[in-house]
Design an enzyme around this catalytic site. Structure first.
Site, PDB file in Angstrom:
ATOM      1  N   GLY A  95       0.834  -1.190   0.000  1.00  0.00           N
ATOM      2  CA  GLY A  95       0.000   0.000   0.000  1.00  0.00           C
ATOM      3  C   GLY A  95       0.867   1.236   0.000  1.00  0.00           C
ATOM      4  O   GLY A  95       2.088   1.153   0.147  1.00  0.00           O
ATOM      5  N   GLY A 152       1.121   5.033   1.689  1.00  0.00           N
ATOM      6  CA  GLY A 152       0.615   5.919   2.731  1.00  0.00           C
ATOM      7  C   GLY A 152       1.136   7.325   2.525  1.00  0.00           C
ATOM      8  O   GLY A 152       1.747   7.625   1.504  1.00  0.00           O
ATOM      9  N   GLY A 153       0.882   8.163   3.497  1.00  0.00           N
ATOM     10  CA  GLY A 153       1.296   9.549   3.391  1.00  0.00           C
ATOM     11  C   GLY A 153       2.803   9.708   3.252  1.00  0.00           C
ATOM     12  O   GLY A 153       3.288  10.630   2.619  1.00  0.00           O
ATOM     13  N   PHE A 154       3.569   8.799   3.824  1.00  0.00           N
ATOM     14  CA  PHE A 154       5.011   8.936   3.799  1.00  0.00           C
ATOM     15  C   PHE A 154       5.667   8.281   2.607  1.00  0.00           C
ATOM     16  O   PHE A 154       6.726   8.667   2.172  1.00  0.00           O
ATOM     17  CB  PHE A 154       5.609   8.272   5.031  1.00  0.00           C
ATOM     18  CG  PHE A 154       5.610   9.159   6.221  1.00  0.00           C
ATOM     19  CD1 PHE A 154       6.139  10.425   6.120  1.00  0.00           C
ATOM     20  CD2 PHE A 154       5.088   8.745   7.406  1.00  0.00           C
ATOM     21  CE1 PHE A 154       6.155  11.267   7.215  1.00  0.00           C
ATOM     22  CE2 PHE A 154       5.096   9.574   8.506  1.00  0.00           C
ATOM     23  CZ  PHE A 154       5.631  10.833   8.413  1.00  0.00           C
ATOM     24  N   ARG A 189       5.856   4.272   0.239  1.00  0.00           N
ATOM     25  CA  ARG A 189       5.292   2.967  -0.092  1.00  0.00           C
ATOM     26  C   ARG A 189       5.666   1.916   0.941  1.00  0.00           C
ATOM     27  O   ARG A 189       6.716   1.998   1.546  1.00  0.00           O
ATOM     28  CB  ARG A 189       5.808   2.541  -1.458  1.00  0.00           C
ATOM     29  CG  ARG A 189       5.506   3.617  -2.449  1.00  0.00           C
ATOM     30  CD  ARG A 189       5.693   3.205  -3.865  1.00  0.00           C
ATOM     31  NE  ARG A 189       4.922   4.155  -4.631  1.00  0.00           N
ATOM     32  CZ  ARG A 189       4.195   3.857  -5.697  1.00  0.00           C
ATOM     33  NH1 ARG A 189       4.192   2.646  -6.172  1.00  0.00           N
ATOM     34  NH2 ARG A 189       3.491   4.778  -6.301  1.00  0.00           N
ATOM     35  N   VAL A 190       4.797   0.940   1.070  1.00  0.00           N
ATOM     36  CA  VAL A 190       5.049  -0.144   2.003  1.00  0.00           C
ATOM     37  C   VAL A 190       5.104  -1.453   1.201  1.00  0.00           C
ATOM     38  O   VAL A 190       4.197  -1.744   0.418  1.00  0.00           O
ATOM     39  CB  VAL A 190       3.932  -0.225   3.065  1.00  0.00           C
ATOM     40  CG1 VAL A 190       4.244  -1.310   4.073  1.00  0.00           C
ATOM     41  CG2 VAL A 190       3.771   1.114   3.774  1.00  0.00           C
ATOM     42  N   LYS A 221       8.669  -0.021   5.063  1.00  0.00           N
ATOM     43  CA  LYS A 221       8.122   1.286   4.665  1.00  0.00           C
ATOM     44  C   LYS A 221       9.267   2.152   4.182  1.00  0.00           C
ATOM     45  O   LYS A 221      10.232   2.374   4.893  1.00  0.00           O
ATOM     46  CB  LYS A 221       7.426   1.911   5.870  1.00  0.00           C
ATOM     47  CG  LYS A 221       6.759   3.222   5.552  1.00  0.00           C
ATOM     48  CD  LYS A 221       6.024   3.792   6.746  1.00  0.00           C
ATOM     49  CE  LYS A 221       4.603   3.308   6.825  1.00  0.00           C
ATOM     50  NZ  LYS A 221       3.782   4.062   7.762  1.00  0.00           N
ATOM     51  N   ASP A 240      -1.830   9.695  15.327  1.00  0.00           N
ATOM     52  CA  ASP A 240      -2.499   9.416  14.051  1.00  0.00           C
ATOM     53  C   ASP A 240      -3.289   8.116  14.151  1.00  0.00           C
ATOM     54  O   ASP A 240      -3.139   7.221  13.319  1.00  0.00           O
ATOM     55  CB  ASP A 240      -1.475   9.381  12.911  1.00  0.00           C
ATOM     56  CG  ASP A 240      -2.127   9.629  11.545  1.00  0.00           C
ATOM     57  OD1 ASP A 240      -3.296  10.090  11.527  1.00  0.00           O
ATOM     58  OD2 ASP A 240      -1.495   9.360  10.523  1.00  0.00           O
TER      59      ASP A 240
HETATM   60  N1  LIG Z   1       3.185  -4.056   9.048  1.00  0.00           N
HETATM   61  C1  LIG Z   1       2.364  -4.154   7.991  1.00  0.00           C
HETATM   62  N2  LIG Z   1       1.908  -5.363   7.591  1.00  0.00           N
HETATM   63  C2  LIG Z   1       1.058  -5.458   6.538  1.00  0.00           C
HETATM   64  N3  LIG Z   1       0.608  -4.429   5.818  1.00  0.00           N
HETATM   65  C3  LIG Z   1       1.025  -3.194   6.148  1.00  0.00           C
HETATM   66  C4  LIG Z   1       1.923  -2.994   7.247  1.00  0.00           C
HETATM   67  N4  LIG Z   1       2.155  -1.659   7.353  1.00  0.00           N
HETATM   68  C5  LIG Z   1       1.439  -1.075   6.378  1.00  0.00           C
HETATM   69  N5  LIG Z   1       0.752  -1.985   5.634  1.00  0.00           N
HETATM   70  C6  LIG Z   1      -0.106  -1.708   4.476  1.00  0.00           C
HETATM   71  O1  LIG Z   1       0.387  -0.590   3.766  1.00  0.00           O
HETATM   72  C7  LIG Z   1      -0.587   0.423   3.661  1.00  0.00           C
HETATM   73  C8  LIG Z   1       0.072   1.770   3.793  1.00  0.00           C
HETATM   74  O2  LIG Z   1       0.531   1.934   5.102  1.00  0.00           O
HETATM   75  P1  LIG Z   1       0.903   3.321   5.711  1.00  0.00           P
HETATM   76  O3  LIG Z   1       0.970   3.154   7.171  1.00  0.00           O
HETATM   77  O4  LIG Z   1       2.105   3.855   5.026  1.00  0.00           O
HETATM   78  O5  LIG Z   1      -0.246   4.273   5.257  1.00  0.00           O
HETATM   79  P2  LIG Z   1      -1.636   4.638   5.891  1.00  0.00           P
HETATM   80  O6  LIG Z   1      -1.697   4.184   7.293  1.00  0.00           O
HETATM   81  O7  LIG Z   1      -2.678   4.163   4.946  1.00  0.00           O
HETATM   82  O8  LIG Z   1      -1.601   6.206   5.805  1.00  0.00           O
HETATM   83  P3  LIG Z   1      -0.738   7.211   6.664  1.00  0.00           P
HETATM   84  O9  LIG Z   1       0.648   7.199   6.107  1.00  0.00           O
HETATM   85  O10 LIG Z   1      -1.455   8.473   6.416  1.00  0.00           O
HETATM   86  O11 LIG Z   1      -0.780   6.761   8.079  1.00  0.00           O
HETATM   87  C9  LIG Z   1      -1.590   0.126   4.776  1.00  0.00           C
HETATM   88  O12 LIG Z   1      -2.874   0.534   4.424  1.00  0.00           O
HETATM   89  C10 LIG Z   1      -1.500  -1.383   4.928  1.00  0.00           C
HETATM   90  O13 LIG Z   1      -2.426  -2.003   4.058  1.00  0.00           O
END
Ligand SMILES: Nc1ncnc2c1ncn2[C@@H]1O[C@H](COP(=O)(O)OP(=O)(O)OP(=O)(O)O)[C@@H](O)[C@H]1O
Ligand SMILES: *[C@@H]1O[C@H](CO)[C@@H](O)[C@H](O)[C@H]1NC(C)=O
Ligand SMILES: *[C@@H]1O[C@H](CO)[C@@H](O)[C@H](O)[C@H]1NC(C)=O
Ligand SMILES: *[C@@H]1O[C@H](CO)[C@@H](O)[C@H](O)[C@H]1NC(C)=O
Ligand SMILES: *[C@@H]1O[C@H](CO)[C@@H](O)[C@H](O)[C@H]1NC(C)=O
Length: 690
Positions: free
Chosen positions: A372, A374-376, A378-379, A394, A492
């Site tokens: 996914g 996120g704001g920061f 890619r994960v 991340k 958050d």
């Molecule tokens: N430890 C993890 N295990 C499995 N999936 C994850 C994990 N961390 C993040 N993800 C996936 O990656 C996506 C992006 O995560 P991320 O925390 O960067 O963004 P977010 O929480 O959607 O937004 P924000 O950065 O605004 O908090 C998540 O929605 C999740 O589906």
């Protein structure tokens, strides 16, 4: 006249609006001139001394490159032909769009070709069109969430889009699209061309290849047809366009409009350039003199193609090329795994991962492993080579190394947190311009997917699971607030930051943001951080995160889980309504349990649901002094103590109204949640890392 002496003046004008002022200044020249005049066409083979209005990050380099963005995050840039042009004229009594043609040569450079954004748009817009509120993200600096898709924009564009955004129904992360009034394309195609030399066979092009590429946009006013063609530089215009779309621009364009480029970087370190540009009304765009074009800069391990050009075409070329290629491959291999490591990091040794391991674990950060965005950043999902542990990596971009030490110290201390309802941070890795955070992998993904995107393979969460998750997150948050050596404010809390492990237990994630405070010390005032809809009203006034602002977000979160609705609801008449207010309304009417997610079809424990809704309202109370601590919340949830009765007078006002009084309105109104998260987060990153 040198370009640098002209540009600052234009820049000022532009901050007011696109080029209305310029229209007023020279409108006389354009008005009424329907025929082709010199003012109706221009050609720039390089931009040294070119009369182009620049805005945002745009600049003309000494070598004559029009540099839209320079690799800095969240930049937006505009470069506009200063003279408005007459795009419509009366024909058979109605205003009809004239034929026009434009051609340009562009180059996009990305350090990481898999994560590249957001591209360049060539656009035509009314002189009064306001670019100042456009977002520097996937909206490519052209529109914002409100103006995207608005017929009142009178906007035509051709996008070269290097990132796939599902909200715009993008076909892939490397496409060309024809846009009207926004970034949902009327038609689009993967970048490429039909090669005349190969009998018309289609050949792919990579927009972010770092190679100069030419584009032609032709509108035929009689046939009402838009053609977009592209080809590598030095190749003649292919006879078959990449896109050929019937569309009458008469209803889109205004009589007089401006033409220019827009670009934005969002969360990517990309560089966008235009090397040359030509335009003509009622005729083919003048030829750009390829030999005069400035050269694109190079960066990153991308020298192979260029090397081939430099090597003289002699008999030994093949040999030299092979040696060269091997050398490049070796250099690439080294570059690929280079990381930053400094003396002070020794003490953090055990938490440090090698980039090579992370690279291999994620199969080179392949898109297929993308979990996914996120704001920061890619994960990615990965599996560590030796231990076979599943991880989530991340990737956070950052520009400067100042402050990194404090940040890493924080990361490592966060890594010491151990609780069954927290996502464990395993460690980090540092590279130039990039920080990688390694977390345990949560096989059931984030909670928001289970709440909102339920389908056959992700069934709707039943009440027992929801209640278990709510209790788990409460326990995790209590640990952060009260049970560790320092008070940790999460800042958050929201459904997308709650991840589900293999047992479907809820775990609080995303500690990149948490700042540490010593017990008892007064938290410093910092920028507002968090996500719209979850921000406590007092944050608008004080920007000071406290455990009680976390409690507010937690309250919104548990209402969200119980009601199965996002914190900001869209009402049937298109207005926005805070979920909290909607629940309060039902509470007043005595129909609180009507707010429970209808998709549960009544299969839930009424007592528990009632309790959670009540706690949700208590926690998300606009006045912080009325909110319980997490310690109390835990007791209510466990049934060790009944929650106090809701106070009708105090709960009896619209939260939004209160927020507006607190100077929150511009905040709530002007940002959709993802963007707000990003802006506010980048503030924090700015603080922590830069
Ligand atoms: N430890 C993890 N295990 C499995 N999936 C994850 C994990 N961390 C993040 N993800 C996936 O990656 C996506 C992006 O995560 P991320 O925390 O960067 O963004 P977010 O929480 O959607 O937004 P924000 O950065 O605004 O908090 C998540 O929605 C999740 O589906
Ligand atoms: C990029 O441009 C911004 C201004 O838009 C400037 O502050 C920054 O220093 C520039 N960065 C580089 C690497 O040139
Ligand atoms: C103008 O109208 C006439 C008759 O209605 C039609 O034949 C002609 O094609 C129209 N011209 C254009 C340019 O639309
Ligand atoms: C071109 O790219 C598309 C999408 O990336 C891919 O499906 C296709 O196979 C590629 N075609 C060629 C000829 O490389
Ligand atoms: C979008 O831009 C318009 C002006 O162009 C502005 O009125 C509006 O408030 C902006 N919307 C957002 C969400 O920023």
């Amino acid at each position: 006249m040198s370009s640098s002496s002209v540009l600052p003046i234009h820049k000022k004008l532009l901050s007011i609006s696109l080029c209305v002022c310029v229209i007023l200044a020279i409108g006389v020249k354009v008005d009424g001139s329907a025929g082709t005049t010199a003012a109706d066409q221009f050609v720039y083979s390089g931009f040294s001394g070119a009369d182009v209005t620049l805005d945002g990050a745009a600049a003309v380099t000494p070598s004559g490159l029009l540099e839209l963005t320079n690799g800095t995050l969240r930049q937006k840039a505009h470069a506009i032909h200063p003279a408005p042009l007459r795009f419509r004229e009366p024909r058979n009594g109605t205003a009809s769009a004239r034929s026009f043609s434009t051609s340009f040569v562009f180059g996009i450079l990305c350090p990481d070709p898999d994560a590249c954004g957001h591209g360049i748009v060539l656009f035509v817009a009314p002189g009064s069109y306001d670019l100042s509120a456009a977002f520097p993200s996937q909206y490519i600096g052209l529109v914002n969430a409100t103006t995207n898709g608005d017929k009142g924009d009178h906007l035509f564009g051709v996008e070269l889009d290097t990132d796939q955004n599902n909200e715009f129904r993008d076909i892939d992360g490397n496409h060309v699209g024809i846009d009207v009034d926004g970034l949902v394309s009327v038609s689009s195609a993967s970048a490429g061309y039909y090669d005349d030399r190969g009998g018309g066979v289609f050949r792919n092009l990579t927009l972010a290849s770092g190679e100069a590429t030419q584009v032609w946009v032709d509108y035929d006013g009689d046939r009402k047809q838009i053609d977009v063609t592209m080809a590598p530089l030095k190749m003649a215009k292919p006879s078959r366009p990449l896109l050929s779309t019937a569309y009458d621009l008469s209803t889109v364009l205004t009589d007089v409009a401006c033409v220019g480029f827009s670009s934005a970087t969002g969360s990517f370190n990309s560089r966008h350039y235009v090397l040359g540009w030509s335009f003509a009304m009622d005729g083919p765009a003048p030829a750009i003199d390829i030999s005069k074009l400035p050269r694109l800069p190079r960066f990153g391990p991308k020298h192979r193609a260029k090397l081939a050009e430099i090597v003289p075409p002699v008999a030994t070329a093949g040999f030299i090329l092979a040696v060269g290629a091997i050398a490049v491959l070796l250099v690439r291999r080294r570059l690929r795994y280079t990381e930053l490591r400094e003396d002070w990091e020794v003490e953090f040794g055990p938490h440090r991962f090698s980039y090579k391991d992370l690279f291999n674990a994620t199969e080179g950060f392949r898109n297929k492993n993308l979990l996914g965005v996120g704001g920061f950043g890619r994960v990615y999902k990965g599996v560590l080579p030796v231990s076979k542990t599943e991880i989530a990596v991340k990737k956070v971009s950052h520009d400067s190394k100042q402050g990194v030490k404090e940040f890493i110290a924080e990361v490592v201390s966060i890594g010491r947190l151990q609780h069954r309802n927290l996502v464990h941070l395993l460690g980090y890795c540092r590279r130039k311009g990039e920080l990688l955070l390694v977390y345990e992998y949560m096989s059931n993904g984030s909670l928001d997917k289970h709440l909102y995107d339920a389908s056959d393979d992700v069934p709707i969460l039943d009440w027992d699971k929801r209640f278990m998750i709510i209790k788990g997150i409460a326990a995790g948050l209590l640990y952060l607030h009260e049970e560790w050596e320092k008070v940790i404010i999460h800042r958050d809390i929201k459904a997308s930051n709650v991840l589900l492990d293999k047992d479907m237990d809820g775990r609080l994630g995303d500690f990149g943001l948490a700042r540490l405070y010593d017990h008892g010390a007064n938290p410093h005032t910092t920028h507002v951080v968090g996500t719209i809809g979850y921000l406590a009203p007092e944050l608008g006034r004080t920007s000071k995160a406290t455990p009680l602002t976390d409690v507010f977000a937690f309250g919104v979160f548990i209402l969200e889980v119980t009601c199965g609705q996002r914190p900001i609801k869209q009402t049937s008449n298109g207005n926005q309504l805070l979920l909290v207010d909607w629940v309060v309304d039902h509470w007043h009417k005595g129909s609180l349990t009507d707010t429970v997610d209808a998709r549960l079809h009544g299969r839930y424990n009424i007592g528990e649901a009632y309790l959670v809704l009540k706690i949700g309202l208590l926690c998300s109370h606009p006045l912080s002094s009325m909110r319980p601590s997490m310690h109390q919340v835990m007791k209510y949830l466990n049934g060790d103590m009944p929650p106090p009765e809701l106070n009708p007078t105090l709960q009896n006002f619209e939260t939004l109204a209160l927020m507006q009084n607190e100077g929150f309105d511009s905040y709530i109104m002007s940002y959709p949640s993802s963007v707000a998260t990003m802006t506010t987060m980048s503030n924090v990153l700015g603080e922590v890392i830069t």
